[in-house]
Design an enzyme around this catalytic site. Structure first.
Site, PDB file in Angstrom:
ATOM      1  N   HIS A   8      46.836  35.782  33.567  1.00  0.00           N
ATOM      2  CA  HIS A   8      45.777  34.783  33.411  1.00  0.00           C
ATOM      3  C   HIS A   8      44.610  35.279  32.564  1.00  0.00           C
ATOM      4  O   HIS A   8      43.929  34.494  31.907  1.00  0.00           O
ATOM      5  CB  HIS A   8      45.268  34.314  34.787  1.00  0.00           C
ATOM      6  CG  HIS A   8      44.371  35.292  35.478  1.00  0.00           C
ATOM      7  ND1 HIS A   8      44.839  36.411  36.130  1.00  0.00           N
ATOM      8  CD2 HIS A   8      43.020  35.328  35.619  1.00  0.00           C
ATOM      9  CE1 HIS A   8      43.834  37.085  36.654  1.00  0.00           C
ATOM     10  NE2 HIS A   8      42.710  36.453  36.357  1.00  0.00           N
ATOM     11  N   ASP A   9      44.366  36.582  32.520  1.00  0.00           N
ATOM     12  CA  ASP A   9      43.247  37.145  31.753  1.00  0.00           C
ATOM     13  C   ASP A   9      43.679  37.802  30.451  1.00  0.00           C
ATOM     14  O   ASP A   9      42.910  38.576  29.857  1.00  0.00           O
ATOM     15  CB  ASP A   9      42.489  38.170  32.601  1.00  0.00           C
ATOM     16  CG  ASP A   9      41.373  37.549  33.418  1.00  0.00           C
ATOM     17  OD1 ASP A   9      40.977  36.397  33.126  1.00  0.00           O
ATOM     18  OD2 ASP A   9      40.889  38.207  34.362  1.00  0.00           O
TER      19      ASP A   9
ATOM     20  N   LYS B 165      41.445  38.293  27.304  1.00  0.00           N
ATOM     21  CA  LYS B 165      40.374  39.289  27.195  1.00  0.00           C
ATOM     22  C   LYS B 165      40.675  40.328  26.119  1.00  0.00           C
ATOM     23  O   LYS B 165      39.779  41.055  25.694  1.00  0.00           O
ATOM     24  CB  LYS B 165      40.148  39.972  28.545  1.00  0.00           C
ATOM     25  CG  LYS B 165      39.443  39.084  29.566  1.00  0.00           C
ATOM     26  CD  LYS B 165      39.147  39.830  30.854  1.00  0.00           C
ATOM     27  CE  LYS B 165      38.381  38.949  31.834  1.00  0.00           C
ATOM     28  NZ  LYS B 165      38.078  39.659  33.104  1.00  0.00           N
TER      29      LYS B 165
ATOM     30  N   HIS C  22      37.950  33.630  26.391  1.00  0.00           N
ATOM     31  CA  HIS C  22      39.219  34.288  26.716  1.00  0.00           C
ATOM     32  C   HIS C  22      40.300  33.353  27.260  1.00  0.00           C
ATOM     33  O   HIS C  22      41.483  33.602  27.017  1.00  0.00           O
ATOM     34  CB  HIS C  22      38.990  35.488  27.664  1.00  0.00           C
ATOM     35  CG  HIS C  22      38.837  35.134  29.104  1.00  0.00           C
ATOM     36  ND1 HIS C  22      37.620  34.851  29.681  1.00  0.00           N
ATOM     37  CD2 HIS C  22      39.758  35.043  30.117  1.00  0.00           C
ATOM     38  CE1 HIS C  22      37.790  34.605  30.967  1.00  0.00           C
ATOM     39  NE2 HIS C  22      39.069  34.709  31.264  1.00  0.00           N
TER      40      HIS C  22
ATOM     41  N   HIS D 150      42.404  28.516  34.277  1.00  0.00           N
ATOM     42  CA  HIS D 150      42.064  29.160  35.549  1.00  0.00           C
ATOM     43  C   HIS D 150      40.558  29.178  35.816  1.00  0.00           C
ATOM     44  O   HIS D 150      40.135  29.478  36.936  1.00  0.00           O
ATOM     45  CB  HIS D 150      42.641  30.582  35.621  1.00  0.00           C
ATOM     46  CG  HIS D 150      42.005  31.579  34.705  1.00  0.00           C
ATOM     47  ND1 HIS D 150      42.334  31.685  33.373  1.00  0.00           N
ATOM     48  CD2 HIS D 150      41.057  32.540  34.935  1.00  0.00           C
ATOM     49  CE1 HIS D 150      41.631  32.659  32.817  1.00  0.00           C
ATOM     50  NE2 HIS D 150      40.839  33.189  33.750  1.00  0.00           N
TER      51      HIS D 150
END
Length: 335
Positions: A199-200, A203, A228, A252
């Protein structure tokens, strides 16, 4: 399969005079004609008295014609005797007519005096079974490789952010706990786990100075950080084999009341997986140490999740998260 053969040998045969056949009163048409197993009734001399439709297809025979076992299969005398005695063959037999390699098993049928009056023979396409096994092995290998790649990419993200090591793994853990309580099956849970782990991923496209800044971000820095989810969804958009992994990254940070980012999605317009990850992500953020604060007390975290029901969080998934919190009586679910 041996149990099934014994069951057929015990219940599905009817002796009439000097022959016997598979009883159509004791076996349903579905089992008899639609099973992907050739079922043949052989008399004590090895002649076919009856067979199902799949046997006709697999072996190239006509139910109205007479065949012996040796006319159906290329078998030796020893193999013939083993079949007629109901003993398992270690090797495959080749169908004389269709040239298909077959797995063979047989059960001897006996009368009340223990005398044999024939054999129930069952044959399956060994070539097809081997192909299925090969495909299953390939699927398992592919899944294993996918699992390794997802976890490797997740660790790459965390290596970039020194303050949130283990964050993606914990978010995946909490997301799966929510999914299990919600009733997701194994496949859906795996999709949820992958989406949560990645989900990240966006970044990667945010400057290290912002990612690793000790302390709170300025408004300008936070605006950069908010990019992001879009970056992540673009990176993951080509992974079609894992459903919702791209939207999991993009949405998210959306909020149930429509005040989130980047698309101000609202309610159930936000993908279900994203709504689960949003709760798990917020929970981990509150229960992890930051450069500017320590992990929050469990009761404080619980109140924040409760306060966000219907606002920041999907009510159903927030309530499930509260159940998870209440079950965690020793407060183990934190960094």
């Amino acid at each position: 399969m041996g149990v099934a053969i014994a069951f057929i040998g015990t219940l599905f045969l009817t002796k009439k005079e000097n022959t016997f056949s598979i009883s159509r009163e004791n076996i349903s048409d579905v089992i008899y004609n639609e099973a992907r197993i050739a079922i043949l009734a052989l008399d004590s001399n090895g002649n076919v008295d009856s067979c199902n439709q799949y046997a006709q297809k697999l072996l190239g025979v006509n139910e109205d014609e007479q065949y012996s076992l040796t006319e159906l299969f290329d078998c030796s005398e020893e193999q013939f005797e083993r079949i007629m005695n109901g003993k398992k063959l270690a090797e495959h037999l080749l169908s004389v007519k269709t040239k298909i390699s077959c797995n063979i098993q047989a059960v001897v049928s006996r009368d009340v005096y223990g005398d044999s009056y024939g054999v129930v023979l069952m044959a399956t396409d060994a070539t097809a079974e081997e192909k299925v096994m090969e495909q299953q092995i390939l699927i398992e290998k592919t899944e294993h490789i996918s699992d390794q790649l997802v976890h490797t990419l997740s660790k790459t993200i965390e290596a970039k952010d020194q303050y949130t090591k283990g964050h993606s793994t914990r978010v995946a853990q909490y997301s799966v706990m929510i999914g299990e309580r919600y009733g997701y099956d194994k496949q859906k849970l795996k999709q949820l786990e992958y989406a949560a782990l990645l989900h990240d991923v966006g970044k990667i496209g945010v400057a290290d100075t912002i990612i690793n800044k000790p302390g709170r971000l300025t408004d300008e820095e936070f605006a950069e950080m908010k990019k992001h989810p879009v970056i992540g969804s673009e990176i993951l958009s080509e992974i079609s084999e894992i459903p919702d992994v791209a939207v999991g990254a993009r949405w998210h940070h959306e909020k149930y009341d429509g005040t989130g980012y980047p698309d101000q999605m609202k309610g159930e317009d936000i993908s279900e997986i994203s709504r689960i990850i949003a709760v798990a992500d917020a929970y981990d953020a509150m229960t992890s140490n930051r450069s500017y604060r320590d992990c929050l007390d469990q009761e404080v975290v619980r109140k924040e999740i409760e306060r966000g029901i219907g606002k920041q969080f999907d009510p159903e998934f927030a309530r499930i998260m509260l159940e998870v919190i209440d079950a965690d009586t020793e407060y183990r679910l934190h960094e």
